[in-house]
Design an enzyme around this catalytic site. Structure first.
Site, PDB file in Angstrom:
ATOM      1  N   TYR A   1       0.178  54.070 -24.400  1.00 20.95           N
ATOM      2  CA  TYR A   1       0.044  55.073 -23.344  1.00 20.95           C
ATOM      3  C   TYR A   1      -0.265  54.371 -22.033  1.00 20.95           C
ATOM      4  O   TYR A   1      -1.159  53.513 -21.982  1.00 20.95           O
ATOM      5  CB  TYR A   1      -1.084  56.047 -23.699  1.00 20.95           C
TER       6      TYR A   1
ATOM      7  N   ASP B   1      -1.469  46.426 -19.656  1.00 21.42           N
ATOM      8  CA  ASP B   1      -2.201  47.625 -19.286  1.00 21.42           C
ATOM      9  C   ASP B   1      -3.591  47.498 -19.900  1.00 21.42           C
ATOM     10  O   ASP B   1      -3.788  47.763 -21.079  1.00 21.42           O
ATOM     11  CB  ASP B   1      -1.466  48.867 -19.799  1.00 21.42           C
TER      12      ASP B   1
ATOM     13  N   LYS C   1     -10.708  53.272 -16.114  1.00 21.90           N
ATOM     14  CA  LYS C   1     -11.872  53.460 -16.988  1.00 21.90           C
ATOM     15  C   LYS C   1     -13.092  52.629 -16.550  1.00 21.90           C
ATOM     16  O   LYS C   1     -13.688  52.940 -15.541  1.00 21.90           O
ATOM     17  CB  LYS C   1     -11.453  53.248 -18.443  1.00 21.90           C
TER      18      LYS C   1
END
Ligand SMILES: *Cc1c(COP(=O)(O)O)cnc(C)c1O
Length: 427
Positions: free
Chosen positions: A144, A239, A267
């Site tokens: 994702y 990522d 995050k």
């Protein structure tokens, strides 16, 4: 446990928010029941609208490395807020955070701050395309990278849970430039490279996958991708929105010893405020506006509250580098406990773990890619999730998500969770 107020709040939310939420996984569609509405949180715990207390194993899906309402971050945000919440002008704070990021993460010289992991990944591939002059990217099924069009070709996480891997609204034109490979499957990558010579700008992946449950890279997988990217002039994009500042201070690049050409963050880098970032060498980053022609911008990018929170978080990590080992040890402890607790049910299950990322799949076979993750027993997962919830343990409400441990969790909390798993599975 009673979820009366959460039920009422969810009904009201559904009148004015699609599905009652602002991000799909929060709606509990994969596990059924009423999403728990949070009232407040501190350390490893949160209290819901009904006054129930839970041990939190998602920590806002990763950012809260030290737990909720972490004092240094709180202080930074309050202090910054008093001085103005947004300027649309440069501040010294942005440079300070960038300097810290560059000092912690290997192989990067410059950083661009954005407002989310989605923005970071979306902008990273634009820069990769602008830099290489090529259109196509390779992504891996089940990885994702946020909800930008180019990635919703067969994304993991929420999109999978919703059974709409190809979201309506993503055009065929966009889809044709995203090529899909399988995680831990070099042959699938090789086939794409052969079929699209000189056309691939970037290979983007989660160096340790966390959005199909936790799936570590098999030996040689990342090493070979690195080799092929170098050979073909393709940019390797890690990522690290999930892994960055969680697996170690330098992220997966440092822990696994593999250099990426570009890295995306989110995050933890925002300490619980909306921050994303992408970073690369000076040579690549000079193609980004205003230094170069590849456009990227943001009214709230580098926002002082967000930068203050990120800075407080990364400084806390620098002051306490033992946090990563403590988190890993706690997660290993949980791993052993869950193996035992879940074993009581007689149901087949697999636990994958890397550092402080861990997940449980109810399946017999090893979980090493999206296909094997998707063959898990959803019904068992649902029962496990609700069994834990009713015992005050909040797990990710989807089998495709990794748990995120935070340092505020005590071994007593872990014992509670392990005991709950045993009790949940025994029924
Ligand atoms: C969470 C996540 C994203 C998206 O970040 P948002 O801030 O939700 O847009 C991208 N990539 C990975 C690996 C993630 O875990």
């Amino acid at each position: 446990m009673r979820y009366q107020r959460s039920s009422a709040l969810f009904r009201a939310a559904n009148q004015v928010l699609p599905g009652g939420v602002n991000s799909p996984v929060r709606a509990f569609k994969a596990v059924g029941g009423v999403p728990v509405f949070v009232r407040e949180a501190s350390g490893a715990y949160f209290t819901d609208a009904d006054g129930n207390r839970f041990i939190d194993f998602i920590a806002s899906w990763g950012p809260l490395l030290f737990g909720h309402a972490f004092e240094p971050v709180l202080e930074a945000v309050i202090d910054r807020a008093r001085k103005g919440t947004s300027f649309g002008m440069p501040t010294a704070l942005e440079t300070e955070l960038a300097e810290l990021v560059v000092s912690m993460v290997p192989h990067i010289d410059k950083v661009r701050f954005v407002n989310s992991g989605t923005e970071a990944c979306m902008s990273a591939i634009r820069l990769a395309r602008g830099y290489t002059g090529r259109d196509k990217i390779i992504k891996f099924a089940g990885c994702y990278h946020g909800h930008a069009d180019a990635f919703l070709i067969q994304a993991g996480s929420g999109a999978v849970t919703f059974g709409s891997p190809n979201s309506p609204g993503v055009t065929a034109g966009t889809a044709k430039d995203t090529l899909l490979a399988n995680y831990n499957d070099l042959e699938s990558v090789e086939a794409l490279l052969k079929a699209n010579p000189g056309q691939i700008a970037a290979i983007i992946l989660e160096p340790v996958a966390g959005n199909m449950g936790c799936i570590p890279p098999e030996p040689g997988f990342l090493e070979t991708l690195r080799e092929w990217c170098t050979r073909e002039g393709i940019l390797l994009i890690f990522d690290e929105v999930m892994t960055g500042f969680r697996l170690g201070r330098g992220g997966a690049q440092e822990v696994l010893g593999i250099r990426a050409d570009m890295v995306a963050f989110g995050k933890v880098i925002g300490g619980g405020l909306p921050v994303g970032a992408f970073a690369a060498s000076r040579e690549i980053m000079r193609h980004l506006a205003p230094e170069g022609p590849v456009y990227q911008a943001g009214t709230l990018s580098g926002n002082p509250l967000a930068m203050g929170a990120g800075l407080a978080m990364l400084q806390a990590i620098e002051k306490d580098p033992g946090v990563f080992r403590r988190l890993e040890e706690k997660t290993a402890y949980l791993h052993r406990g869950l193996e035992e607790g879940l074993g009581k049910s007689g149901l087949p299950f697999r636990i994958n773990r890397f550092g402080s990322m861990i997940s449980v799949h109810f399946t017999e076979e090893p979980v090493r890619d999206f296909a094997s993750a998707a063959r898990g027993n959803n019904d068992a997962f649902r029962k496990y999730f609700h069994g834990m919830l009713d015992r005050g343990v909040y797990l990710p409400p989807s089998a495709f998500e990794s748990y995120f441990l935070n340092d505020a969790l005590t071994y007593e909390d872990l014992d509670v969770a392990i005991g709950a798993a045993g009790a949940a599975m025994a029924t």
